[in-house]
Design a protein around this motif. Structure first.
Motif, PDB file in Angstrom:
ATOM      1  N   ILE A  70      48.769  42.004  45.106  1.00 59.14           N
ATOM      2  CA  ILE A  70      47.756  42.847  44.484  1.00 59.14           C
ATOM      3  C   ILE A  70      47.711  44.156  45.262  1.00 59.14           C
ATOM      4  O   ILE A  70      47.603  44.155  46.488  1.00 59.14           O
ATOM      5  CB  ILE A  70      46.363  42.178  44.516  1.00 59.14           C
ATOM      6  CG1 ILE A  70      46.419  40.775  43.899  1.00 59.14           C
ATOM      7  CG2 ILE A  70      45.342  43.056  43.794  1.00 59.14           C
ATOM      8  CD1 ILE A  70      46.838  40.736  42.450  1.00 59.14           C
ATOM      9  N   PHE A  71      47.826  45.275  44.548  1.00 61.76           N
ATOM     10  CA  PHE A  71      47.760  46.596  45.181  1.00 61.76           C
ATOM     11  C   PHE A  71      46.363  47.133  44.976  1.00 61.76           C
ATOM     12  O   PHE A  71      45.960  47.456  43.867  1.00 61.76           O
ATOM     13  CB  PHE A  71      48.800  47.524  44.546  1.00 61.76           C
ATOM     14  CG  PHE A  71      48.891  48.870  45.211  1.00 61.76           C
ATOM     15  CD1 PHE A  71      49.165  48.989  46.567  1.00 61.76           C
ATOM     16  CD2 PHE A  71      48.709  50.030  44.472  1.00 61.76           C
ATOM     17  CE1 PHE A  71      49.261  50.227  47.174  1.00 61.76           C
ATOM     18  CE2 PHE A  71      48.818  51.276  45.063  1.00 61.76           C
ATOM     19  CZ  PHE A  71      49.087  51.370  46.425  1.00 61.76           C
ATOM     20  N   LYS A  72      45.595  47.209  46.058  1.00 62.34           N
ATOM     21  CA  LYS A  72      44.196  47.599  45.943  1.00 62.34           C
ATOM     22  C   LYS A  72      43.803  48.456  47.142  1.00 62.34           C
ATOM     23  O   LYS A  72      44.047  48.075  48.287  1.00 62.34           O
ATOM     24  CB  LYS A  72      43.310  46.348  45.887  1.00 62.34           C
ATOM     25  CG  LYS A  72      41.853  46.622  45.592  1.00 62.34           C
ATOM     26  CD  LYS A  72      41.086  45.318  45.449  1.00 62.34           C
ATOM     27  CE  LYS A  72      39.619  45.571  45.118  1.00 62.34           C
ATOM     28  NZ  LYS A  72      38.858  44.316  44.996  1.00 62.34           N
ATOM     29  N   GLY A  73      43.219  49.608  46.862  1.00 59.85           N
ATOM     30  CA  GLY A  73      42.778  50.490  47.930  1.00 59.85           C
ATOM     31  C   GLY A  73      43.904  50.934  48.847  1.00 59.85           C
ATOM     32  O   GLY A  73      43.690  51.121  50.052  1.00 59.85           O
ATOM     33  N   ASN A 108      51.558  47.629  36.213  1.00 62.74           N
ATOM     34  CA  ASN A 108      51.967  46.356  36.791  1.00 62.74           C
ATOM     35  C   ASN A 108      53.487  46.315  36.820  1.00 62.74           C
ATOM     36  O   ASN A 108      54.135  46.483  35.776  1.00 62.74           O
ATOM     37  CB  ASN A 108      51.424  45.193  35.963  1.00 62.74           C
ATOM     38  CG  ASN A 108      49.907  45.201  35.906  1.00 62.74           C
ATOM     39  OD1 ASN A 108      49.245  45.068  36.916  1.00 62.74           O
ATOM     40  ND2 ASN A 108      49.358  45.369  34.706  1.00 62.74           N
ATOM     41  N   LYS A 145      46.363  49.174  49.778  1.00 59.96           N
ATOM     42  CA  LYS A 145      46.889  48.054  50.565  1.00 59.96           C
ATOM     43  C   LYS A 145      47.485  46.989  49.660  1.00 59.96           C
ATOM     44  O   LYS A 145      47.074  46.826  48.514  1.00 59.96           O
ATOM     45  CB  LYS A 145      45.767  47.444  51.410  1.00 59.96           C
ATOM     46  CG  LYS A 145      45.209  48.378  52.476  1.00 59.96           C
ATOM     47  CD  LYS A 145      44.120  47.683  53.292  1.00 59.96           C
ATOM     48  CE  LYS A 145      43.585  48.612  54.378  1.00 59.96           C
ATOM     49  NZ  LYS A 145      42.525  47.964  55.174  1.00 59.96           N
ATOM     50  N   GLY A 150      48.515  52.755  38.160  1.00 58.49           N
ATOM     51  CA  GLY A 150      47.858  51.622  37.506  1.00 58.49           C
ATOM     52  C   GLY A 150      48.776  50.668  36.780  1.00 58.49           C
ATOM     53  O   GLY A 150      48.300  49.739  36.119  1.00 58.49           O
TER      54      GLY A 150
END
Length: 246
Positions: free
Chosen positions: A207-210, A168, A212, A166
């Motif tokens: 953006i790192f999400k799921g 940045n 990806k 989580g």
């Protein structure tokens, strides 16, 4: 978030440890303004002073005014000496990790030579082959493929776990080490990464999400010319993003 330190020199600098030029300093500060409202929990830089200068100068513009502090892990003694015991200081600081794996590509016998000297010594066609091939290294140097092997492995082993937790993360590195990481993030082919051009001092946001990575361009102006690193595929991606934003 990735940022390419400004080194507009006519020589093959590579792993030579030289500071930023005056223009590079200005570009780092401008990059800092672009990311001034984006939270940064950790910073990764190469072991070269120009990348470290880029990170430090950029963070002078950040609204949180936290102080970047380089962590030393060269030995157990270094780790002990660089510990921060004050909780208040920890809250006001950002850990900076330096890694040789993020260094610029090693140009071998080309380092220190300017473009004309290189062409005179090795031949223009040979130099072009070294610069524009993925897997052919210059004499005693690294190919882009070799640079990618170390940079991407480091990203996977050390930086991705921070993102998964989580945090940045900001990366301040160099043209070829960042091209290598972007190749991994955007799933580029070896031919596409060869044609990838990065603007110095222009941060790129992912953006790192799921599990990806989604490219968001430059935080300060996603439609500005020169913000994106262009390949044919990424140009189409930019068009889609612009349509979404407008």
């Amino acid at each position: 978030m990735v940022s390419h330190c400004g080194m507009k020199r006519t020589c093959f600098t590579g792993c030579v440890d030289v500071p930023l030029t005056k223009k590079g300093v200005e570009e780092a500060i401008e990059a800092g303004k672009r990311i001034s409202n984006i939270p940064v929990d950790m910073i990764y830089t190469s072991a070269l002073i120009r990348a470290q200068m880029t990170a430090m100068l950029a963070m002078t513009q950040h609204r949180r005014k936290k102080v970047p502090i380089i962590l030393h892990s060269e030995s157990e003694q270094a780790r002990e000496w660089s510990q921060i015991f004050s909780e208040d200081t920890k809250k006001q600081s950002i850990p900076v990790v330096t890694a040789w794996q993020l260094n610029e590509r090693m140009y071998g016998e080309l380092q220190g030579l300017n473009k004309q000297e290189t062409a005179d010594r090795f031949g223009k066609e040979k130099v072009h082959e070294w610069r524009r091939s993925y897997d052919i290294p210059p004499p005693n140097g690294e190919s882009l493929e070799m640079c990618a092997e170390r940079a991407v492995a480091y990203f996977k082993d050390h930086i991705e776990p921070q993102l998964l937790s989580g945090k940045n993360v900001m990366i301040a590195a160099h043209g070829n080490s960042l091209r290598s990481i972007i190749m991994y993030l955007d799933k580029l082919t070896s031919q596409e990464v060869i044609n990838l051009e990065l603007s110095t001092g222009i941060p790129m946001l992912y953006i790192f999400k799921g599990g990806k990575f989604i490219r968001r361009g430059s935080p300060a102006g996603p439609t500005e010319a020169g913000v994106y690193a262009y390949t044919r595929r990424l140009a189409l991606y930019r068009q889609k993003l612009d349509e979404m934003l407008h």
